[in-house]
Each structure stands twice: as structure tokens, then as C-alpha cells.
Scaffold this active site. Structure first.
Site, mmCIF file in Angstrom:
data_model
loop_
_atom_site.group_PDB
_atom_site.id
_atom_site.type_symbol
_atom_site.label_atom_id
_atom_site.label_comp_id
_atom_site.label_asym_id
_atom_site.label_seq_id
_atom_site.Cartn_x
_atom_site.Cartn_y
_atom_site.Cartn_z
ATOM 1 N N PHE A 41 0.820 -1.219 0.000
ATOM 2 C CA PHE A 41 0.000 0.000 0.000
ATOM 3 C C PHE A 41 0.848 1.260 0.000
ATOM 4 O O PHE A 41 0.356 2.342 -0.299
ATOM 5 C CB PHE A 41 -0.949 -0.006 1.212
ATOM 6 C CG PHE A 41 -0.366 0.527 2.487
ATOM 7 C CD1 PHE A 41 0.349 -0.283 3.342
ATOM 8 C CD2 PHE A 41 -0.530 1.865 2.821
ATOM 9 C CE1 PHE A 41 0.891 0.220 4.520
ATOM 10 C CE2 PHE A 41 0.003 2.374 3.996
ATOM 11 C CZ PHE A 41 0.721 1.552 4.847
ATOM 12 N N LYS A 42 2.126 1.156 0.320
ATOM 13 C CA LYS A 42 2.945 2.361 0.392
ATOM 14 C C LYS A 42 3.061 3.061 -0.964
ATOM 15 O O LYS A 42 3.311 4.254 -1.023
ATOM 16 C CB LYS A 42 4.305 2.020 0.984
ATOM 17 C CG LYS A 42 4.138 1.641 2.459
ATOM 18 C CD LYS A 42 5.419 1.349 3.166
ATOM 19 C CE LYS A 42 5.211 1.203 4.661
ATOM 20 N NZ LYS A 42 4.519 -0.044 5.055
ATOM 21 N N ASP A 43 2.819 2.312 -2.046
ATOM 22 C CA ASP A 43 2.805 2.949 -3.366
ATOM 23 C C ASP A 43 1.731 4.039 -3.480
ATOM 24 O O ASP A 43 1.914 5.000 -4.215
ATOM 25 C CB ASP A 43 2.518 1.902 -4.454
ATOM 26 C CG ASP A 43 3.694 0.956 -4.684
ATOM 27 O OD1 ASP A 43 4.850 1.403 -4.604
ATOM 28 O OD2 ASP A 43 3.440 -0.233 -4.958
ATOM 29 N N LEU A 98 3.405 7.040 -1.970
ATOM 30 C CA LEU A 98 4.724 7.435 -2.481
ATOM 31 C C LEU A 98 4.722 7.769 -3.967
ATOM 32 O O LEU A 98 5.500 8.613 -4.411
ATOM 33 C CB LEU A 98 5.751 6.359 -2.143
ATOM 34 C CG LEU A 98 6.189 6.461 -0.669
ATOM 35 C CD1 LEU A 98 6.860 5.186 -0.196
ATOM 36 C CD2 LEU A 98 7.120 7.660 -0.462
#
Ligand SMILES: *Cc1c(COP(=O)(O)O)cnc(C)c1O
Length: 467
Positions: free
Chosen positions: A111-113, A116
Site C-alpha cells: 500500500f505504500k505505493d 509514495l
């Protein structure tokens, strides 16, 4: 919109500066001066909107006049165009009550995409207005590093140096970082553990000569713009399930308290969030804090959910600040107490404020595996271990009003953790086509001893001074 520090003695910043900054100079974290709010009509008007259009409406109040609406829309279109699924973050129904919000369709499968990819574009845009060159330095136990590298590779006026513990991240995680060969990407494998890498990064930020000379910047979840981008999917999911006319609960696998804090922000903005369930693994500082007021650091025990193996949750400071009437003086005092004693007790006001919206659950390895099997056998969904911690916590939420749907945030693609998934379900998930050739790509990284001198010398030789 202006941003203030939770500890009250750093200058207030506008959106552009807060995006490029890391920690506030007083050691605090930046939050908006006040929460923007969306009316019930505005939320109702999000029905049927695409992810990008939802993002524009949710993000616009935070951006203020740093970007006009068309510029914001263009950045969101570019960031979310890189996701594999047309819905960007699709909802999947598990049974009459439980849903999964799949946040892992971005380039690096976690989920960090979501945050970011947008942050990388914001950096590029804001740096183009300035004579500054930025040096991003971070330490990663896996997911943040790959997402940050993918987002910043090849962008002008920014270099990224990412430290990971040599031999202690999975092969998939390492290759997702080290096969990115753009000249502004520098992977460093530290001959030590994650805590040593993290301590070196903190020391570099704390050295005003070094951090000033190279304009160091952070991309971990202390960065405000990351949290802001995550608020969007709470609106997107809840509106699809009937908000604002129907309240929705969320269960969130939690480490640094970034993702679930974004849910709190959504509620503050007017989204009817029935409950936020903070799901932890056996590293349970947040569960102890929310259930008993005991915020005290334990020792980290490694688990099958490494992105949640955390014993100090940076973003919890933002919640403590908000719940105590935004008294920065009191908060600075209790954070100093925490830094000395590694423990604080929540005030009555903080506990009451938290229990109005948060509950928590501590999920051990057995219950995590059971949740993976349940999802697989009953709903045909293969889920990763982090998402399974969230689902196990969601299943325990018995006192919610009937008819309130519970959305579990699915934070990583199962193929990122194939061994744990195979142990629980017997099936080994395959890498999706976009990364299927990961094991054939060329790798590039440098192994360095775990000493601050070695790492700062390496960075100083390669980074571009501020400009
Ligand atoms: C980072 C991460 C988490 C924890 O998120 P926080 O914002 O730190 O609470 C959970 N699951 C996965 C897969 C992650 O990468």
C-alpha cells in the site's frame, strides 16, 4: 493551509515546505493547523467518482494554493495511472459483513505505493520551482524502500540513498530495490540489523552540518503528504458502501500508525467512520496504549508480518496531540518523558477521546494463519499475512451495530510473502506479470559496515550539495 508542529516550537509551514521537510526542527511532527471538513452533500457527491476525482476532492483542501485543481488532477492521474487495477484500490466482498480494500495494485505490491507515487511527483514539481537539490535518506525493513525508490527513480534534483540490513530482507523485497538502476538511486546494504540502519539515518538528520549541506529529506510516514494521500481511500471505499448515509468501520494492520491515522483524519473531515480497529501483531505497544493507556516500548519480536514489527509508532504522537486539545506544551513534555523512560501513560482525556473511535486487537501467529485460511476457504481470497492480522481483528469486532460493514485494509500482495502464505494455505502465490521477471533483472548495491563514518562518507561522495 498552514501546518504546525505537535511540539509547538518549530515554524509553521505551507504545503510545499511541509512536503519537502521531514521531522519538524523541534522534533515534532507536522499537522494541519485545523482539519478541513467536507459537508454531507459533498461526500454524497463523490458517489460514482473515479479514484483520481475522489483524490482531487479530498486532497484539495490540504494543498491550498500550492497547486491549482488542474495541476493536482494531472499529478493524481499520473500517479494512479501506474496502478494495475482500473479501480486503483478495489473493494472485494468476503461475506455479508466483511470487505477487503486491496491497496497493493501499485508497482511494488504494497500500500505504500498509494502515497509514495504521488509524493515522488510532488517532490519533482516543488523542486522545479526552487534552486534546491534534495537528498532523500532512509532505512527500510522492506516495503518503504522499494516504494520510495520506484517513486523517485530518474526524477530531477533528487537523489535517494536507501539503507537495508544485509541479508535480512526477503529476496523479493531486496530485488525490488536493487534492480532499479537509475543513476539517482543508491542502495546500501548495512552489515547490521534494521535498528542500526535506522539509528544511522537518525544520526545523519540530527547532524545540522550534514543534513544542511545535502538538504536531507525523509519519505517515511512522518511526512505529512504521505498521510494525506492515504485519506483518499477511506472516502473512496466508504462512499462505495453507502457513506455518508451509512457508517462504515475499518480494520487496519498497523505498525507506525500512519495508515490508521489517515482514517482518523477522514473521520475528522466528516466521513461517518463507525470505528477504526487498530490491529497489531504480538509487537503490541499500540494495543496496550489503546486498551490500557500504557504506551511503553517493549523489545521487537520478529514475526511473519515484518512491516508491523515496531515498538515505537511515530505517528501516534499526532493522535496524542489532537486528543489533548492540541496542547503542544504538554505533548512536548510527555514526549520528552517517553524519550527518557521509554514509557508514558495516556491522560484520561486522551483515553476517552481515543475510545470514541478506536478499538484495538493483538493478533498472534495462530490467529493470523486462521484468518488466511478462512479468507481462502470461505471466500476464495488469498491474502498476505499483514492483511490477515487486520482480518482477524475485524472478525473480533462483535459489538458493532448490525449493518455496519467492516472494511479490512489489504496492505500487501500475497506474492510479497510467499512462504508465510504457503505455510498457512498450502498454495504458493505467483508474482503478478508486471514483476514476474524480477529474478532475471540485474542488481546493483553496495555493502557497507554498520558504522556511521562509512555510510556518511559514501553519501557525501555521491550526493549533490543543496545547490
Ligand atoms: C507499512 C506496512 C504496514 C503498517 O503501516 P503503518 O502506516 O506503518 O501503520 C502494514 N502492512 C504492510 C504490508 C506495510 O508495508
Amino acid at each position: 493551509m498552514r501546518y504546525i508542529s505537535t511540539r509547538g516550537s518549530a515554524p509553521a509551514l505551507d504545503f510545499e515546505s511541509v512536503t519537502l521537510a521531514g521531522l519538524a526542527t523541534d522534533g515534532g511532527l507536522y499537522v494541519p493547523e485545523k482539519w478541513p471538513s467536507l459537508s454531507q452533500d459533498e461526500i454524497a457527491g463523490m458517489a460514482g467518482l473515479s479514484y483520481v476525482e475522489t483524490a482531487v476532492r479530498v486532497i484539495a483542501p490540504f494543498v491550498g494554493d500550492a497547486l491549482d485543481e488542474d495541476a493536482l488532477r494531472a499529478l493524481c492521474t499520473q500517479a494512479y495511472g501506474r496502478f494495475e487495477h482500473d479501480a486503483v484500490t478495489p473493494l472485494v466482498q468476503l461475506d455479508h459483513r466483511h470487505w477487503l480494500l486491496e491497496l497493493f495494485h501499485g508497482p511494488t505490491l504494497a500500500f505504500k505505493d498509494v502515497a509514495l507515487q504521488l509524493l515522488g511527483l510532488l517532490f519533482e514539481r516543488f523542486l522545479s520551482n526552487r534552486d534546491t537539490h534534495l537528498t532523500v535518506v532512509g532505512a527500510t525493513s522492506g516495503d518503504t524502500g522499494s516504494a520510495a525508490i520506484d517513486a523517485l527513480a530518474g526524477r530531477a534534483k533528487v537523489d535517494i540513498f536507501m539503507l537495508h540490513p544485509d541479508g535480512r530482507v526477503s529476496d523479493v523485497q531486496r530485488r525490488q530495490m536493487t534492480t532499479v538502476l537509475a543513476p539517482n538511486v543508491h542502495n546500501i546494504a548495512i552489515q547490521g540489523d534494521f535498528d542500526q540502519a535506522q539509528a544511522m539515518v537518525k544520526a545523519m538528520f540530527a547532524d545540522p552540518d550534514f543534513s544542511g549541506r545535502f538538504a536531507l529529506s525523509a519519505v517515511n510516514s512522518i511526512n505529512w503528504a504521505r498521510l494525506m494521500a492515504q485519506v483518499v481511500y477511506y472516502f473512496y471505499a466508504a462512499v462505495r458502501l453507502g457513506a455518508p448515509h451509512r457508517p462504515v468501520a475499518f480494520s487496519v494492520p498497523t505498525g507506525n500508525f500512519g495508515d490508521v491515522f489517515a482514517g482518523y483524519v477522514a473521520a475528522k473531515m466528516g466521513l461517518p467512520v463507525a470505528r477504526l480497529i487498530v490491529a497489531t501483531n504480538i509487537n503490541d505497544i499500540l494495543h496496550r496504549a489503546l486498551s490500557a493507556g500504557d504506551y511503553s516500548q517493549g523489545t521487537v519480536v520478529p514475526t511473519a508480518t515484518p512491516s508491523m514489527d515496531i515498538q515505537v509508532s511515530s505517528n501516534f504522537e499526532r493522535l496524542l496531540f489532537d486528543l489533548n486539545g492540541r496542547d503542544a506544551f504538554q505533548l512536548a513534555e510527555s514526549m520528552r518523558e517517553f524519550e527518557t523512560n521509554r514509557a508514558i501513560s495516556l491522560t484520561t482525556r486522551q483515553r476517552e477521546g481515543a475510545s470514541a473511535i478506536f478499538t484495538s486487537a493483538r493478533v498472534d501467529g495462530d490467529d493470523m494463519q486462521m484468518a488466511m485460511r478462512w479468507a481462502c476457504e470461505r471466500a476464495g481470497q488469498v491474502i498476505d499475512p499483514h492483511s490477515a492480522i487486520g482480518l482477524a481483528a475485524a472478525a473480533r469486532a462483535e459489538d458493532l451495530a448490525a449493518g455496519v460493514p467492516i472494511v479490512t485494509l489489504a496492505t500487501a500482495h500475497p506474492a510479497k510473502f510467499p512462504d508465510a502464505v504457503e505455510r498457512a494455505t498450502g498454495a504458493r502465490p505467483a508474482l503478478p506479470p508486471r514483476v514476474a521477471n524480477l529474478f532475471e533483472r540485474e542488481e546493483r548495491y553496495t555493502v557497507l559496515p554498520a558504522t556511521l563514518d562509512a555510510v556518511t562518507a559514501y553519501i557525501a561522495e555521491r550526493a549533490t550539495p543543496r545547490g
